[in-house]
Design a protein around this motif. Structure first.
Motif, short mmCIF file in Angstrom:
data_model
loop_
_atom_site.label_atom_id
_atom_site.label_comp_id
_atom_site.label_asym_id
_atom_site.label_seq_id
_atom_site.Cartn_x
_atom_site.Cartn_y
_atom_site.Cartn_z
N LYS A 2 0.83 -1.20 0.00
CA LYS A 2 0.00 0.00 0.00
C LYS A 2 0.86 1.26 0.00
O LYS A 2 0.48 2.26 -0.58
CB LYS A 2 -0.92 0.00 1.21
N LYS A 4 3.77 1.60 -1.48
CA LYS A 4 4.25 1.83 -2.84
C LYS A 4 3.18 2.49 -3.70
O LYS A 4 3.46 3.40 -4.46
CB LYS A 4 4.70 0.50 -3.45
N GLY A 5 1.94 2.06 -3.57
CA GLY A 5 0.84 2.68 -4.30
C GLY A 5 0.62 4.12 -3.87
O GLY A 5 0.35 4.99 -4.70
N PHE A 6 0.74 4.37 -2.55
CA PHE A 6 0.61 5.73 -2.05
C PHE A 6 1.70 6.63 -2.60
O PHE A 6 1.44 7.77 -3.00
CB PHE A 6 0.63 5.72 -0.52
N ASN A 8 3.41 6.22 -5.39
CA ASN A 8 3.15 6.44 -6.82
C ASN A 8 2.06 7.48 -7.04
O ASN A 8 2.18 8.35 -7.90
CB ASN A 8 2.78 5.13 -7.51
N ASN A 9 0.99 7.38 -6.27
CA ASN A 9 -0.10 8.35 -6.41
C ASN A 9 0.33 9.74 -5.96
O ASN A 9 -0.04 10.74 -6.57
CB ASN A 9 -1.32 7.89 -5.61
N PHE A 10 1.13 9.80 -4.89
CA PHE A 10 1.60 11.09 -4.39
C PHE A 10 2.54 11.74 -5.40
O PHE A 10 2.45 12.95 -5.64
CB PHE A 10 2.31 10.90 -3.04
N SER A 11 3.43 10.96 -6.02
CA SER A 11 4.34 11.53 -7.03
C SER A 11 3.56 11.99 -8.26
O SER A 11 3.91 13.00 -8.87
CB SER A 11 5.42 10.53 -7.41
N LEU A 12 2.51 11.28 -8.63
CA LEU A 12 1.66 11.72 -9.74
C LEU A 12 0.96 13.02 -9.39
O LEU A 12 0.87 13.93 -10.22
CB LEU A 12 0.64 10.63 -10.08
N LEU A 13 0.50 13.14 -8.16
CA LEU A 13 -0.16 14.37 -7.71
C LEU A 13 0.81 15.55 -7.72
O LEU A 13 0.46 16.65 -8.19
CB LEU A 13 -0.74 14.16 -6.31
N SER A 15 3.49 15.84 -9.60
CA SER A 15 3.78 16.16 -11.00
C SER A 15 2.65 16.97 -11.64
O SER A 15 2.92 17.93 -12.38
CB SER A 15 3.98 14.86 -11.80
#
Length: 134
Positions: A2, A4-6, A8-13, A15
């Motif tokens: 979880k 790792k998914g967080f 990834n989502n945080f880095s997308l946010l 960006s």
């Protein structure tokens, strides 16, 4: 998992936030890009150019040699072959751009092993004395 998914989502946010900020504040983005390009043109490229030329000359002369990799080590402390020393010395003197380029090209030409290329990359991963003088 979880976490790792967080991440990834945080880095997308982050960006998307940076991209939106560039659209909202185009003048700041323009000034930052212009100052970065000016810095690159005034200091980075002129200071790296001699090392790039020297790297290409060394690679040209030693890539024409035979692909035979001499297995006995010349420098017993770090166990590099004769061809490895050719990449090690400029990498130690000049630092990262030169040493990494020479070792990578010599490895791809079959002149040194992957183990030697990794050792050279360790020693040439910082700015050398000649790069600091420029």
């Amino acid at each position: 998992m979880k976490l790792k998914g967080f991440i990834n989502n945080f880095s997308l946010l982050i960006s998307l936030f940076c991209l939106a900020s560039m659209y909202v504040f185009p003048e700041v983005t323009k000034e930052a890009v212009m100052s970065s390009l000016a810095l690159c043109a005034k200091s980075v490229i002129p200071s790296l150019f001699p090392f790039i030329v020297c790297t290409r000359i060394v690679i040209y002369f030693y890539s024409c040699r035979s692909k035979k990799n001499e297995s006995h080590s010349i420098l017993p402390v770090i166990s590099l072959s004769k061809n490895g020393i050719i990449a090690f010395i400029p990498g130690l003197i000049s630092g990262f751009p030169t040493g990494a380029a020479i070792s990578g090209q010599m490895y791809s030409n079959g002149l040194i092993s992957i183990k030697e290329a990794e050792k050279i990359a360790v020693f040439s991963s910082v700015a050398g004395p000649s790069f600091c003088m420029v």
